[in-house]
Write a protein that holds these residues in place. Structure first.
Motif, PDB file in Angstrom:
ATOM      1  N   LEU A 103       0.815  -1.361  -0.078  1.00 35.55           N
ATOM      2  CA  LEU A 103       0.099  -0.223   0.108  1.00 35.55           C
ATOM      3  C   LEU A 103       0.941   1.432  -0.153  1.00 35.55           C
ATOM      4  N   LEU A 104       1.916   1.295   0.963  1.00 32.77           N
ATOM      5  CA  LEU A 104       2.702   2.574   0.898  1.00 32.77           C
ATOM      6  C   LEU A 104       3.536   2.579  -0.497  1.00 32.77           C
ATOM      7  N   ILE A 105       4.103   1.658  -1.134  1.00 32.97           N
ATOM      8  CA  ILE A 105       4.703   1.721  -2.455  1.00 32.97           C
ATOM      9  C   ILE A 105       3.462   2.300  -3.512  1.00 32.97           C
ATOM     10  N   GLY A 106       2.282   1.644  -3.493  1.00 30.41           N
ATOM     11  CA  GLY A 106       1.320   2.014  -4.472  1.00 30.41           C
ATOM     12  C   GLY A 106       0.855   3.510  -4.244  1.00 30.41           C
ATOM     13  N   ILE A 107       0.876   3.921  -3.084  1.00 26.44           N
ATOM     14  CA  ILE A 107       0.203   5.318  -2.785  1.00 26.44           C
ATOM     15  C   ILE A 107       1.397   6.155  -3.237  1.00 26.44           C
ATOM     16  N   SER A 108       2.511   5.744  -2.906  1.00 28.33           N
ATOM     17  CA  SER A 108       3.632   6.628  -3.404  1.00 28.33           C
ATOM     18  C   SER A 108       3.746   6.881  -4.658  1.00 28.33           C
ATOM     19  N   LEU A 109       3.749   5.822  -5.639  1.00 26.42           N
ATOM     20  CA  LEU A 109       3.639   5.949  -7.108  1.00 26.42           C
ATOM     21  C   LEU A 109       2.700   6.805  -7.461  1.00 26.42           C
ATOM     22  N   ILE A 110       1.404   6.612  -6.961  1.00 25.94           N
ATOM     23  CA  ILE A 110       0.193   7.734  -7.292  1.00 25.94           C
ATOM     24  C   ILE A 110       0.616   8.867  -7.000  1.00 25.94           C
ATOM     25  N   ILE A 111       1.251   9.307  -6.128  1.00 30.17           N
ATOM     26  CA  ILE A 111       1.762  10.799  -5.396  1.00 30.17           C
ATOM     27  C   ILE A 111       2.750  11.374  -6.229  1.00 30.17           C
ATOM     28  N   PHE A 112       3.645  10.375  -6.258  1.00 29.77           N
ATOM     29  CA  PHE A 112       4.951  11.298  -6.725  1.00 29.77           C
ATOM     30  C   PHE A 112       5.130  11.085  -8.048  1.00 29.77           C
ATOM     31  N   ASN A 165      -0.789  11.725 -13.500  1.00 27.85           N
ATOM     32  CA  ASN A 165      -1.395  10.384 -13.323  1.00 27.85           C
ATOM     33  C   ASN A 165      -0.858   9.267 -14.153  1.00 27.85           C
ATOM     34  N   ASP A 166       0.454   9.332 -14.121  1.00 29.46           N
ATOM     35  CA  ASP A 166       1.078   8.064 -14.630  1.00 29.46           C
ATOM     36  C   ASP A 166       1.573   7.212 -13.933  1.00 29.46           C
ATOM     37  N   GLY A 167       1.195   7.374 -12.533  1.00 25.33           N
ATOM     38  CA  GLY A 167       1.601   6.379 -11.469  1.00 25.33           C
ATOM     39  C   GLY A 167       0.491   5.295 -11.323  1.00 25.33           C
ATOM     40  N   PHE A 168      -0.659   5.445 -12.039  1.00 22.98           N
ATOM     41  CA  PHE A 168      -1.721   4.592 -11.594  1.00 22.98           C
ATOM     42  C   PHE A 168      -1.236   3.104 -12.264  1.00 22.98           C
TER      43      PHE A 168
END
Length: 66
Positions: free
Chosen positions: A17-26, A30-33
């Protein structure tokens, strides 16, 4: 409690979850999805692989004890 019985799941879920949320934020625009989704896929692959080998090891130990 029955909810917390599966330790493998609860060990792997918080980092995922931390990795997924970090990828979405940073990751901008919106390429982090897709990367966040791939982290979830990786989570399930690791979880089921770990469970498979643990059950295989348990079965082997049970057969040896008989």
């Amino acid at each position: 409690m029955k909810v917390f019985k599966n330790k493998r799941y609860w060990i792997l879920m918080p980092p995922t979850l931390l990795i997924g949320i970090s990828l979405i934020i940073f990751i901008p625009n919106n390429d982090g999805f897709p990367y966040a989704f791939s982290s979830l896929v990786l989570f399930w692959i690791v979880y089921y692989t770990w469970t498979y080998y643990a059950e295989k090891k348990n079965n082997r130990q049970n057969k040896e004890s008989l």
